[in-house]
Design an enzyme around this catalytic site. Structure first.
Site, PDB file in Angstrom:
ATOM      1  N   ILE A 137       0.874  -1.172   0.000  1.00 43.67           N
ATOM      2  CA  ILE A 137       0.000   0.000   0.000  1.00 43.67           C
ATOM      3  C   ILE A 137       0.910   1.221   0.000  1.00 43.67           C
ATOM      4  CG2 ILE A 137      -2.015  -1.075   1.076  1.00 43.67           C
ATOM      5  CD1 ILE A 137      -1.155  -0.030   3.751  1.00 43.67           C
ATOM      6  N   ASP A 138       0.372   2.345  -0.453  1.00 45.70           N
ATOM      7  CA  ASP A 138       1.195   3.547  -0.603  1.00 45.70           C
ATOM      8  C   ASP A 138       1.680   4.082   0.744  1.00 45.70           C
ATOM      9  OD1 ASP A 138       0.736   3.451  -3.359  1.00 45.70           O
ATOM     10  OD2 ASP A 138      -1.098   4.640  -3.184  1.00 45.70           O
ATOM     11  N   LYS A 139       2.727   4.877   0.670  1.00 44.61           N
ATOM     12  CA  LYS A 139       3.346   5.457   1.864  1.00 44.61           C
ATOM     13  C   LYS A 139       2.321   6.143   2.767  1.00 44.61           C
ATOM     14  CE  LYS A 139       6.603   9.218   3.029  1.00 44.61           C
ATOM     15  NZ  LYS A 139       5.653  10.334   3.241  1.00 44.61           N
TER      16      LYS A 139
END
Length: 301
Positions: A137-139
């Protein structure tokens, strides 16, 4: 580098080499064997072959197992929020702002750095910089991730992602008031033709499907639940922008005028999958992070 030699006398012939080798040693996953074949560590009768080579009876198969590459990741005690752990799988709740694995510009403080300090047995299918990482998942997206502690578990979990049997529910705040209660976005996603750093809906993109449901409406925003059927890069962010309701705080796909959130308001709140050893379905739920709850409370007022 160690070497193992097999004679396929027990096969009926005409079977793929990667399938044969996996059946000869159940400690090796098919993905790992395919990687060894690509790297030239497998020969048949002294010759290198491809993974789709069809074996003949009495072929001599040699597997030269490469010495594991030492991990160049510094273990860091990051006090991870572990929701579940056994000999095969870890489920962790990643906080907003944490990068999943090391990359240029982010060599420390990542989830992988924390995992390396937490345990030493992680799958190696994705290489030395992404041990155990099955999906990302994104930062600035928070929430649940499943981590594989061995290659067999890794392959099992990846196959579930491919078969679309993993439950992945996200919660997001978007700009605009969505008039309908639920919907499905089916639009292919690929690299943006102008901005190669971004993704967008493009004709030749990869198949992508997102289901959404409106949980609450505010004057200028909607609180939604999104269910991933596929898992493309930035899928929810791109799809919600595509239908005209970009995520609040999204620096890449959202409007400039937005709430102060330090990145998109997106949380991977529910994760469910079939356990690779027990074959039982297990599901986990992580509550909204404090900043997300605070925004909803403020909007309600």
């Amino acid at each position: 580098m160690s070497e193992e030699i097999y004679h396929t006398v027990e096969t009926e012939g005409n079977e793929r080499i990667d399938k044969v080798i996996t059946s000869l040693n159940n400690e090796w996953s098919r993905s790992q064997v395919q990687q060894w074949i690509r790297e030239g560590h497998v020969t048949v009768n002294g010759e290198k072959v491809k993974a789709n080579y069809k074996c003949n009876i009495h072929d001599e198969i040699t597997v030269s197992i490469p010495t594991p590459e030492p991990l160049d990741v510094t273990p860091e005690d990051l006090d991870l929020d572990i929701y579940y752990e056994d000999e095969d799988v870890i489920v962790v709740n990643k906080p907003k702002g944490m990068v999943v694995h090391p990359a240029p510009g982010h060599l420390s403080g990542t989830l992988v750095n924390g995992l390396m300090a937490h345990c030493k047995d992680l799958s190696g299918i994705n290489g030395v910089m992404r041990p155990g990482i099955v999906h990302r998942i994104d930062k600035d997206t928070s929430g649940l991730l499943m981590i594989a502690k061995n290659d067999k578990a890794h392959e099992h979990l990846v196959n579930q992602l491919v078969a679309k049997t993993v439950t992945r529910k996200y919660f997001a705040l978007v700009h605009g008031v969505i008039p309908h209660d639920h919907g499905t976005i089916e639009a292919p996603i690929g690299r943006d033709k102008i901005d190669r750093q971004s993704m967008s809906v493009v004709d030749n993109g990869k198949h992508a499907v997102t289901h959404f449901k409106v949980l609450e409406r505010f004057d200028q925003y909607s609180y939604v639940e999104c269910v991933l059927e596929t898992g493309r890069t930035h899928q929810i962010r791109v799809h919600m922008k595509y239908i005209g309701y970009p995520l609040v705080g999204d620096p890449k796909y959202g409007p400039r005028k937005t709430l102060e959130t330090d990145g998109q308001v997106l949380h991977a709140g529910i994760l469910g999958f079939i356990h690779p050893r027990t074959n039982e379905y297990i599901e986990f739920s992580a509550p909204l992070p404090a900043y997300f709850e605070k925004i909803l409370t403020t909007l309600n007022k």
